[in-house]
Design an enzyme around this catalytic site. Structure first.
Site, PDB file in Angstrom:
ATOM      1  N   ASP A 189       0.827  -1.211   0.000  1.00 45.60           N
ATOM      2  CA  ASP A 189       0.000   0.000   0.000  1.00 45.60           C
ATOM      3  C   ASP A 189       0.861   1.262   0.000  1.00 45.60           C
ATOM      4  OD1 ASP A 189      -2.698   0.090  -0.339  1.00 45.60           O
ATOM      5  OD2 ASP A 189      -3.176   0.572   1.732  1.00 45.60           O
ATOM      6  N   ASP A 234      -9.275  -2.544   1.874  1.00 48.62           N
ATOM      7  CA  ASP A 234      -9.071  -2.023   3.226  1.00 48.62           C
ATOM      8  C   ASP A 234     -10.158  -2.496   4.184  1.00 48.62           C
ATOM      9  OD1 ASP A 234      -6.848  -0.581   2.302  1.00 48.62           O
ATOM     10  OD2 ASP A 234      -8.122   1.051   1.614  1.00 48.62           O
TER      11      ASP A 234
END
Length: 340
Positions: A189, A234
């Site tokens: 990420d 997420d």
């Protein structure tokens, strides 16, 4: 909103307990009524080896999508993706709808069976009730409205349904695998958000329900809504880790009761194979850490007016919550020895 599929998906991932004392049916394959207690979904296990490869596969998929959007017509790509996700969306929404109705009403309806056999071998066996057909109709209408309007509320419903289904069906085999996955995607990420334009570019161009969006201002002065978005990854990635924590909580409770699948259920369960209460210290601490990490992500995003890699905050929060709880309870060995 992001917490809902994690909470309900985690509880939905709990298997029905096995024991030697359960009702036997003469024709179990062709049960007459739908019964949520007896339904088991096929799950996909994530091993340590799979966890190591998550960032690699994710990077390949992300970069491929970036190149597709960069060199091909974005509109046509999105038409194809919309059609693909529409099919998935119908199935996901129908499944969630059925579970909500069954969970709230406890209804049991007569089942229809579609059984395809070739040379005495079952090729296909479908079981469904009128409730499934009704939810399928509702989900088709909602998905159709999304395709024509791109309404953000319906998009969120589809995204949450995808998240719920993924958390229910994808199972980590151990906390070690989960921590490796979270750590790898933590680095993934950070690199793709801060190191390149790839992640943000794909998120903006990808016109499909792969994210949950929140209006920055419900009543904007210019009449145009602007949104803050959270990728489904997420939600799903920490979600399957939280589901593992919940299953571990139940495992610890059953171990104290002396549960053995080769014997009758402990008396404390009152004959329940599923749906009984148990302490959830690991799930609670990890859920609290997830909410705190999510709040931090949104706060930093608003302060700096820039996209943030949510797993930068969520991954360490979830890992530290489990390790911290294990240390405080003196169960660190049990946590890392637990496997499914």
């Amino acid at each position: 909103m992001a917490v809902a599929p994690i909470y309900f998906g985690s509880f939905s991932s709990l298997d029905r307990l096995k024991s030697t004392h359960k009702k036997k049916r003469d024709h179990d394959e062709f049960t007459e009524f739908s019964d949520s207690e007896d339904e088991e979904d096929e799950t996909e296990a994530v091993s340590t080896e799979d966890a190591y490869m998550f960032p690699v596969y994710g990077s390949i998929a992300l970069l491929s999508m970036y190149l597709v959007f960069k060199y091909l017509n974005t509109d046509w790509v999105n038409y194809l993706l919309s059609a693909y996700f529409a099919v998935l969306g119908v199935a996901a929404l129908a499944q969630v709808g059925v579970r909500i109705v069954k969970g709230t009403t406890g209804i049991k309806l007569p089942l229809y069976h579609v059984h395809l056999v070739h040379k005495h071998k079952t090729m296909l066996h479908l079981r469904f009730s009128n409730l499934h057909l009704a939810m399928l109709g509702v989900s088709m209408v909602l998905t159709g409205l999304y395709l024509f309007s791109k309404n953000w509320v319906i998009s969120n419903l589809l995204g949450l349904a995808f998240s719920f289904s993924a958390i229910t069906l994808i199972r980590l085999d151990s906390f070690k695998s989960g921590m490796i996955m979270l750590a790898g995607l933590f680095a993934y990420d950070i690199f793709w958000v801060f190191g390149t334009e790839v992640m943000v570019s794909v998120a903006k161009n990808f016109d499909a329900p792969i994210k949950v969006v929140f209006p920055k201002d419900v009543f904007p002065a210019d009449g145009k809504l602007q949104f803050t978005m959270l990728g489904l990854g997420d939600i799903v990635v920490p979600g399957i880790f939280l589901a593992l924590a919940l299953r571990f909580d139940r495992h610890q409770y059953l171990a104290k009761l002396g549960y053995d699948k080769e014997k009758a259920l402990p008396k404390a369960l009152n004959g329940k194979h599923r749906g009984f209460g148990f302490p959830v210290p690991y799930f609670t601490s990890c859920m609290g850490a997830y909410v705190a990490g999510l709040a931090t992500t949104i706060s930093v995003m608003h302060v700096f007016k820039a996209a943030q890699p949510a797993l930068l905050y969520l991954s360490p929060a979830c890992i530290l919550a489990i390790v911290g709880t294990a240390v405080m309870r003196g169960e660190i060995k049990q946590v890392f020895a637990y496997t499914e």
